[in-house]
Design a protein around this motif. Sequence first.
Motif, short mmCIF file in Angstrom:
data_model
loop_
_atom_site.label_atom_id
_atom_site.label_comp_id
_atom_site.label_asym_id
_atom_site.label_seq_id
_atom_site.Cartn_x
_atom_site.Cartn_y
_atom_site.Cartn_z
N THR A 88 0.84 -1.19 0.00
CA THR A 88 0.00 0.00 0.00
C THR A 88 0.88 1.25 0.00
O THR A 88 2.09 1.18 0.23
CB THR A 88 -0.91 0.04 1.24
N SER A 89 0.27 2.40 -0.23
CA SER A 89 1.02 3.65 -0.31
C SER A 89 1.70 4.01 1.01
O SER A 89 2.67 4.76 1.03
CB SER A 89 0.10 4.80 -0.74
N ASN A 94 0.52 -6.34 1.82
CA ASN A 94 -0.77 -7.03 1.75
C ASN A 94 -0.61 -8.50 2.08
O ASN A 94 -1.15 -9.00 3.05
CB ASN A 94 -1.37 -6.85 0.35
N ASP A 106 -1.10 -8.07 5.84
CA ASP A 106 -1.23 -6.68 6.31
C ASP A 106 -0.15 -6.31 7.32
O ASP A 106 -0.42 -5.76 8.39
CB ASP A 106 -2.63 -6.45 6.91
N ASP A 171 -5.01 0.38 -8.34
CA ASP A 171 -6.21 0.94 -7.76
C ASP A 171 -5.88 1.62 -6.43
O ASP A 171 -4.72 1.74 -6.05
CB ASP A 171 -7.32 -0.12 -7.61
N SER A 172 -6.91 2.09 -5.71
CA SER A 172 -6.69 2.85 -4.48
C SER A 172 -6.06 2.01 -3.38
O SER A 172 -5.50 2.55 -2.43
CB SER A 172 -8.02 3.43 -3.98
N ARG A 173 -6.12 0.68 -3.50
CA ARG A 173 -5.48 -0.20 -2.51
C ARG A 173 -4.09 -0.61 -2.94
O ARG A 173 -3.47 -1.48 -2.33
CB ARG A 173 -6.36 -1.44 -2.29
N SER A 174 -3.62 0.00 -4.03
CA SER A 174 -2.31 -0.34 -4.61
C SER A 174 -2.27 -1.75 -5.18
O SER A 174 -1.21 -2.38 -5.26
CB SER A 174 -1.18 -0.16 -3.59
N VAL A 175 -3.42 -2.26 -5.59
CA VAL A 175 -3.50 -3.57 -6.22
C VAL A 175 -3.57 -3.40 -7.73
O VAL A 175 -4.32 -2.57 -8.24
CB VAL A 175 -4.74 -4.36 -5.72
#
Length: 348
Positions: A88-89, A94, A106, A171-175
């Motif tokens: 993630t940013s 993850n 996580d 995407d916003s979840r860095s996926v």
Amino acid sequence: MKASKKDVPVIVLDIGGTNFRSSIFTREKGLTKKPLKVPTPNFINNPNLDIETLQKLLINMIVETITNYRRVNPKLTLIGLSFGAPITSDGVVNQASTIWGNKGKDFPLRKSLSKLLPGVRILIANDITAAAERYASMKEHRNVDYFAVIAVSSGIGSKIYDVKNRSVILDSRSVGGEMGHVKVDYRLKAPICDCGGRGHLGALSSGRAVERMAISEANKNPGDFAKSLLYSLAKKPEAINNRLLVKAIKAGDKFCLRILDRATFPLACAIAHISGGIGVDKFIIDGGFALNCGDMYLESLRASLSKTDFYSREKAEIPTLVELGINDDSDCLIGIGLLTQNKYAKDA
């Protein structure tokens, strides 16, 4: 690479499922130190360690490596860390399935390191995101709309790079680009992925998958195995490893090449899906297993590509969609150095 006022040296680390690499990077000179390479403390090599101990082992290795570089040059305050997992940013891992298996989700990697390394700035990015940045810096990859970097190593990872906007697609979840964990084999007894799922692309086409496939094939067909070059190298199925497989593949061993063809076909189908679904027209094949196999890997993948369909592409064009990356163990180190400088060097 052209030097600039922002050319601040960066301690760069690349942590993959198999190897842990480190060096010092500047734009002018590239890697100014020969990369150090040691085995990554992963769940395969340390099967008796619980996840907390395994994570602590890796954190200690990272801190010790950075501290050693800074002991020689205390002015080194920028750290770039390429990591083989979705990040993630804010630097949360993850799931690092090739390193920690199906546990340790996580994990706050950046927060954990920042507590132990005061006075430095740390950028953590996915390893293929880093590799894509290196290729994006090359003129020959600026004449397409999108290109993909696919790493075939311990697992399968990929990123699609938007050349116009100079960034990977996330995407916003860095996926984005987690093709190695897409289910492609729906049989009840499909191979198990390191993440715990069945039938994922990484369980069929990664370097670890090829190794497992070769061991299984040697046990099922001992007669064919006994006639192969791989047999003369390994002697018994349980002694087969990727180092021996690569040697046999590069020598043209038919037993191993049949296994390689089985492994590249699911990847070829995935490439066809990406090409038609997004419009990517250049795929750079990266990662230790594929690059070490070299032209034999590329030949197998191109043969597998010819067995599937590509929307709106001429038959002669299909083999040109894929090319091998640079086999110098430096893609992620250079790429994370560039990313770190872009983010932090102006304020250094």
